[in-house]
Design a protein around this motif. Sequence first.
Motif, PDB file in Angstrom:
ATOM      1  N   GLY A  58      85.131   9.486  21.673  1.00  0.00           N
ATOM      2  CA  GLY A  58      85.897   8.299  21.331  1.00  0.00           C
ATOM      3  C   GLY A  58      85.240   6.965  21.624  1.00  0.00           C
ATOM      4  N   VAL A  59      83.948   6.832  21.359  1.00  0.00           N
ATOM      5  CA  VAL A  59      83.310   5.533  21.555  1.00  0.00           C
ATOM      6  C   VAL A  59      83.969   4.507  20.626  1.00  0.00           C
ATOM      7  N   ASP A  60      84.179   3.324  21.135  1.00  0.00           N
ATOM      8  CA  ASP A  60      84.756   2.235  20.353  1.00  0.00           C
ATOM      9  C   ASP A  60      83.672   1.698  19.418  1.00  0.00           C
ATOM     10  N   GLU A  61      83.819   1.927  18.125  1.00  0.00           N
ATOM     11  CA  GLU A  61      82.796   1.530  17.159  1.00  0.00           C
ATOM     12  C   GLU A  61      82.595   0.022  17.084  1.00  0.00           C
ATOM     13  N   SER A  62      83.548  -0.752  17.591  1.00  0.00           N
ATOM     14  CA  SER A  62      83.373  -2.214  17.586  1.00  0.00           C
ATOM     15  C   SER A  62      82.306  -2.639  18.591  1.00  0.00           C
ATOM     16  N   ARG A  63      81.833  -1.718  19.422  1.00  0.00           N
ATOM     17  CA  ARG A  63      80.753  -2.030  20.368  1.00  0.00           C
ATOM     18  C   ARG A  63      79.391  -2.086  19.683  1.00  0.00           C
ATOM     19  N   PHE A  64      79.319  -1.692  18.395  1.00  0.00           N
ATOM     20  CA  PHE A  64      78.040  -1.782  17.681  1.00  0.00           C
ATOM     21  C   PHE A  64      77.606  -3.241  17.627  1.00  0.00           C
ATOM     22  N   TYR A  65      76.373  -3.491  18.045  1.00  0.00           N
ATOM     23  CA  TYR A  65      75.836  -4.859  18.070  1.00  0.00           C
ATOM     24  C   TYR A  65      74.861  -5.087  16.927  1.00  0.00           C
ATOM     25  N   GLU A  66      73.833  -4.236  16.834  1.00  0.00           N
ATOM     26  CA  GLU A  66      72.840  -4.424  15.790  1.00  0.00           C
ATOM     27  C   GLU A  66      71.954  -3.191  15.663  1.00  0.00           C
ATOM     28  N   ALA A  67      71.227  -3.130  14.554  1.00  0.00           N
ATOM     29  CA  ALA A  67      70.125  -2.193  14.381  1.00  0.00           C
ATOM     30  C   ALA A  67      68.880  -3.062  14.289  1.00  0.00           C
ATOM     31  N   PHE A  68      67.828  -2.704  15.021  1.00  0.00           N
ATOM     32  CA  PHE A  68      66.655  -3.570  15.087  1.00  0.00           C
ATOM     33  C   PHE A  68      65.423  -2.787  15.504  1.00  0.00           C
ATOM     34  N   TYR A  69      64.269  -3.416  15.310  1.00  0.00           N
ATOM     35  CA  TYR A  69      63.024  -2.915  15.886  1.00  0.00           C
ATOM     36  C   TYR A  69      62.496  -3.995  16.805  1.00  0.00           C
TER      37      TYR A  69
ATOM     38  N   PHE B 296      69.375 -16.544  18.932  1.00  0.00           N
ATOM     39  CA  PHE B 296      70.726 -16.075  18.609  1.00  0.00           C
ATOM     40  C   PHE B 296      71.488 -17.156  17.846  1.00  0.00           C
ATOM     41  N   GLU B 297      71.403 -18.377  18.340  1.00  0.00           N
ATOM     42  CA  GLU B 297      72.063 -19.497  17.655  1.00  0.00           C
ATOM     43  C   GLU B 297      71.462 -19.699  16.263  1.00  0.00           C
ATOM     44  N   ALA B 298      70.129 -19.634  16.173  1.00  0.00           N
ATOM     45  CA  ALA B 298      69.460 -19.830  14.884  1.00  0.00           C
ATOM     46  C   ALA B 298      69.879 -18.763  13.877  1.00  0.00           C
ATOM     47  N   GLN B 299      70.198 -17.564  14.360  1.00  0.00           N
ATOM     48  CA  GLN B 299      70.614 -16.464  13.488  1.00  0.00           C
ATOM     49  C   GLN B 299      72.130 -16.402  13.314  1.00  0.00           C
ATOM     50  N   GLY B 300      72.849 -17.330  13.959  1.00  0.00           N
ATOM     51  CA  GLY B 300      74.301 -17.373  13.823  1.00  0.00           C
ATOM     52  C   GLY B 300      75.020 -16.197  14.463  1.00  0.00           C
ATOM     53  N   ARG B 301      74.494 -15.734  15.590  1.00  0.00           N
ATOM     54  CA  ARG B 301      75.145 -14.616  16.264  1.00  0.00           C
ATOM     55  C   ARG B 301      75.120 -14.822  17.768  1.00  0.00           C
ATOM     56  N   ARG B 302      75.958 -14.060  18.449  1.00  0.00           N
ATOM     57  CA  ARG B 302      76.024 -14.171  19.907  1.00  0.00           C
ATOM     58  C   ARG B 302      74.898 -13.361  20.546  1.00  0.00           C
ATOM     59  N   ALA B 303      74.594 -13.695  21.774  1.00  0.00           N
ATOM     60  CA  ALA B 303      73.636 -12.912  22.556  1.00  0.00           C
ATOM     61  C   ALA B 303      74.291 -11.587  22.931  1.00  0.00           C
TER      62      ALA B 303
ATOM     63  N   VAL C  88      75.789  -8.546  25.160  1.00  0.00           N
ATOM     64  CA  VAL C  88      76.552  -8.500  26.410  1.00  0.00           C
ATOM     65  C   VAL C  88      76.622  -7.050  26.873  1.00  0.00           C
ATOM     66  N   PRO C  89      76.848  -6.829  28.170  1.00  0.00           N
ATOM     67  CA  PRO C  89      76.974  -5.460  28.656  1.00  0.00           C
ATOM     68  C   PRO C  89      78.028  -4.694  27.855  1.00  0.00           C
ATOM     69  N   GLY C  90      77.678  -3.459  27.530  1.00  0.00           N
ATOM     70  CA  GLY C  90      78.567  -2.608  26.747  1.00  0.00           C
ATOM     71  C   GLY C  90      78.213  -2.548  25.270  1.00  0.00           C
ATOM     72  N   ASP C  91      77.408  -3.512  24.797  1.00  0.00           N
ATOM     73  CA  ASP C  91      76.971  -3.475  23.401  1.00  0.00           C
ATOM     74  C   ASP C  91      76.131  -2.232  23.152  1.00  0.00           C
ATOM     75  N   LEU C  92      76.237  -1.698  21.942  1.00  0.00           N
ATOM     76  CA  LEU C  92      75.453  -0.540  21.512  1.00  0.00           C
ATOM     77  C   LEU C  92      74.618  -0.941  20.312  1.00  0.00           C
ATOM     78  N   SER C  93      73.339  -0.607  20.342  1.00  0.00           N
ATOM     79  CA  SER C  93      72.421  -0.954  19.260  1.00  0.00           C
ATOM     80  C   SER C  93      71.591   0.248  18.862  1.00  0.00           C
ATOM     81  N   VAL C  94      71.236   0.290  17.583  1.00  0.00           N
ATOM     82  CA  VAL C  94      70.339   1.322  17.082  1.00  0.00           C
ATOM     83  C   VAL C  94      68.935   0.743  17.074  1.00  0.00           C
TER      84      VAL C  94
ATOM     85  N   VAL D 209      72.598  -8.598  31.051  1.00  0.00           N
ATOM     86  CA  VAL D 209      71.852  -9.664  30.383  1.00  0.00           C
ATOM     87  C   VAL D 209      71.862 -10.869  31.318  1.00  0.00           C
ATOM     88  N   ASP D 210      70.675 -11.333  31.669  1.00  0.00           N
ATOM     89  CA  ASP D 210      70.541 -12.504  32.529  1.00  0.00           C
ATOM     90  C   ASP D 210      69.860 -13.619  31.756  1.00  0.00           C
TER      91      ASP D 210
END
Length: 163
Positions: free
Chosen positions: A21-32, A62-69, A71-77, A94-95
């Motif tokens: 039951g992972v909360d899918e809203s925790r998806f942050y991004e897919a990136f390399y 992050f600001e230049a890309q129009g997105r937030r930095a 945060v703990p709990g985010d999930l990324s591919v 994240v510090d």
Amino acid sequence: MSPMPPPIAEFWQAYVASTAGVDESRFYEAFYFADSEALADSLAALVLSGTKRATASAFWTFEAQGRRAPVPGDLSVVTNWAGVPQCVIETVAVDRVPFNQVSAEFAATEGEGDGSLTYWREAHEQFFQRECALHGRAFTEDQLLACERFKVVYRSSPLKDPS
């Protein structure tokens, strides 16, 4: 969540199906990682081996890309340069740290090169100079970074027990 390319969506859904039951809203991004094929692929391999457990990004991006930095709990591919999913990572901390105050411990956790702060500063200054130049900015020693620590929570092959 914006639509994901099919290979990433399939990988993400396999991860979701493998969890309780992972909360899918925790998806942050897919990136390399990085800005070249060789580096992106080698850094993904370091993540998979457990050597690389952190990354640093300039906060202004992050600001230049129009997105937030992140945060703990985010999930990324994490993908390789070609966009092939390698693993899912979870942000654990994240510090906000000026470039010139990044610690030797954080540099070692990033796991790149010889793991030293000297290597980290040289390699990351070169990277941030390239990134700044692409956006008409100038690199400064005191630019704020998002120093993100993460853990691998899923990969297509089973995780090896480190013990």
